[in-house]
Write an enzyme that holds these catalytic residues in place. Structure first.
Site, PDB file in Angstrom:
ATOM      1  N   LYS A 107       0.813  -1.217   0.000  1.00  0.00           N
ATOM      2  CA  LYS A 107       0.000   0.000   0.000  1.00  0.00           C
ATOM      3  C   LYS A 107       0.846   1.267   0.000  1.00  0.00           C
ATOM      4  O   LYS A 107       0.342   2.342  -0.301  1.00  0.00           O
ATOM      5  CB  LYS A 107      -0.959   0.002   1.195  1.00  0.00           C
ATOM      6  CG  LYS A 107      -2.045  -1.056   1.075  1.00  0.00           C
ATOM      7  CD  LYS A 107      -3.088  -0.918   2.170  1.00  0.00           C
ATOM      8  CE  LYS A 107      -4.232  -1.891   1.977  1.00  0.00           C
ATOM      9  NZ  LYS A 107      -3.862  -3.271   2.365  1.00  0.00           N
TER      10      LYS A 107
HETATM   11  C1  LIG Z   1      -4.523  -4.352   1.749  1.00  0.00           C
HETATM   12  C2  LIG Z   1      -3.815  -5.659   1.714  1.00  0.00           C
HETATM   13  C3  LIG Z   1      -4.230  -6.710   0.872  1.00  0.00           C
HETATM   14  C4  LIG Z   1      -5.475  -6.609   0.030  1.00  0.00           C
HETATM   15  O1  LIG Z   1      -5.319  -5.708  -1.027  1.00  0.00           O
HETATM   16  P1  LIG Z   1      -6.625  -5.181  -1.820  1.00  0.00           P
HETATM   17  O2  LIG Z   1      -6.106  -4.198  -2.790  1.00  0.00           O
HETATM   18  O3  LIG Z   1      -7.514  -4.552  -0.774  1.00  0.00           O
HETATM   19  O4  LIG Z   1      -7.262  -6.363  -2.428  1.00  0.00           O
HETATM   20  C5  LIG Z   1      -3.465  -7.861   0.837  1.00  0.00           C
HETATM   21  N1  LIG Z   1      -2.370  -8.011   1.617  1.00  0.00           N
HETATM   22  C6  LIG Z   1      -1.948  -7.032   2.430  1.00  0.00           C
HETATM   23  C7  LIG Z   1      -0.741  -7.267   3.277  1.00  0.00           C
HETATM   24  C8  LIG Z   1      -2.643  -5.824   2.521  1.00  0.00           C
HETATM   25  O5  LIG Z   1      -2.211  -4.876   3.350  1.00  0.00           O
END
Ligand SMILES: *Cc1c(COP(=O)(O)O)cnc(C)c1O
Length: 434
Positions: A107
């Site tokens: 993210k």
């Molecule tokens: C947010 C997150 C996900 C999921 O990603 P999306 O884009 O919401 O599908 C998967 N793994 C981790 C470690 C995350 O922080």
């Protein structure tokens, strides 16, 4: 480029407005009116480019019409201060490691890009009002957004998180920063935090008195830049002749990451098929199997960033495929895993391959293993977080004491600053108004 709402009840808008607003007025998600394509020849040259060079090509194709090119380039280069290496884990299974950013989760890419793009548009539109970003988190979103926006002028971030339900490492990443970041501890569950944020967005008094926006993957500026690293993964595999028949497995929660992959594919990236890897929260898998989408409350799992019962980007996937279920199942396969499965995979891959998975990446890996790749196919799964972010779980599974990277430890030395509220709206609202 114009942006329309998936609900098609709001007027088309411009990039700056889509980014500043986040959600369309009709509560739909913004989509670009067309998806630019990148020449096959350019894509085949990417194997000799740096990640930044690749990302700049993709960013220009999408945002080039709406921003000055030097500014866009600066945003891209500034965002990508870290690499996303592809590493071989098993015979024909590779991982794209997305956890080398400041908060050790993928993210960081979207959050850093969005913060910079938002600042650019605020300055450009001469907006003098402070923009307030509200974000509810079960852990990873809060840390990425808080760190991505830290010190960005004109923007204040409020992170709402459930008391006692995020790991100490995660909590330290958004409660110790100070400056323009305020952490709000809610005596409730993640769903209560989410409900408070939603209520704030619909409260007319709040919205008259202050400018509110969100930084979840509903925002174009947060999810779309995630397409950069799909091109980078392709380029790295192409270099070793492994990119011809690519199967890409994405651990999914709100499906922003997978949707960004689909955009990359629509732009011309040669991907044979995607896999949506889920934990027990498997409403998407059910949709693939039945054609019927039934959201339901999420259940807690080891892979808690994927504990989502009503993925917000599902509507974007429907829109991309004109709601055609057969086309969706042709391009996306699905698998789901229980906590027991996740634990068994982490153990097995550590012992047999010497690779340490986190619980989310474990779902991604296992989905490729179960997909049964043809010899001509190459699988790559996205490793979305560093295993140390889930140290408690991983240590228990492996009966080990895994190392915490130095910059995570640094957060933990900081002093916690947060304000505490119950789950009723009035206390939170009057705090915001002050
Ligand atoms: C947010 C997150 C996900 C999921 O990603 P999306 O884009 O919401 O599908 C998967 N793994 C981790 C470690 C995350 O922080």
């Amino acid at each position: 480029m114009k942006y329309y709402s998936t609900n098609r009840q709001s007027a088309e808008t411009t990039l700056d407005e889509a980014v500043i607003k986040g959600l369309a007025p009709d509560k739909g998600l913004y989509m670009p009116e067309r998806i630019p394509t990148i020449d096959r020849q350019v894509i085949s040259q990417m194997k000799d480019m740096t990640f930044k060079e690749i990302a700049n090509i993709v960013a220009k194709a999408f945002f080039g019409e709406d921003m000055e090119s030097a500014a866009l380039q600066e945003i891209v280069n500034d965002t990508l201060s870290f690499e996303t290496p592809v590493i071989q884990v098993d015979k024909n299974i590779y991982t794209l490691e997305l956890f080398h950013g400041p908060t050790l989760a993928f993210k960081d890419v979207g959050a850093r890009f969005m913060a910079r793009m938002l600042r650019y548009f605020i300055q450009k539109t001469g907006n003098k009002q402070q923009i307030n970003v509200l974000v509810a988190t079960s852990g990873d979103t809060g840390s990425a957004v808080a760190n991505g926006f830290l010190g960005v002028e004109g923007i204040h971030v409020f992170v709402l998180y459930p008391k006692g339900k995020v790991s100490p490492i995660q909590e330290s990443q958004f409660t110790t920063l100070g400056q323009n970041i305020t952490a709000i501890e809610i005596d409730g569950a993640f769903d209560d935090c989410q409900a408070l944020v939603k209520q704030a967005f619909t409260d007319s008094e709040l919205n008259q008195k202050m400018y509110l926006t969100s930084a979840n993957s509903i925002n174009i500026a947060r999810f779309l830049p995630q397409s950069f690293y799909y091109f980078n993964a392709y380029a790295q595999l192409d270099k070793t002749g492994k990119a011809n028949e690519l199967i890409v497995s994405v651990p999914s929660g709100n499906f922003g990451n997978l949707t960004a992959g689909l955009f990359a594919w629509k732009m011309g990236l040669p991907v044979k098929r995607f896999i949506a890897a889920n934990n027990r929260n498997d409403v998407f898998l059910e949709y693939l199997k039945t054609g019927i989408y039934t959201p339901r409350p999420s259940v807690e799992t080891y892979a808690n960033a994927m504990d989502v019962g009503d993925p917000s980007n599902f509507v974007r996937i429907l829109d991309l495929f004109a709601h055609n279920h057969a086309d969706i199942t042709q391009m996306i396969a699905g698998f789901r895993y229980t906590n027991e499965d996740i634990a068994a995979t982490i153990k097995k891959v550590y012992e047999n391959c010497g690779y340490l998975l986190d619980p989310h990446g474990a779902c991604g890996y296992q989905a490729l293993a179960d997909y049964q790749l043809q010899p001509s196919e190459t699988g790559v799964f996205l490793e979305t977080a560093h295993p140390a972010k889930f140290k408690g779980t991983v240590d228990t599974i492996l009966n080990a004491d895994i190392e915490i990277p130095a910059h995570l430890q640094a957060f933990m030395k900081g002093e916690k600053q947060s304000v505490a509220f119950g789950k009723d709206f009035s206390g939170f609202k009057s705090f915001l108004l002050k």
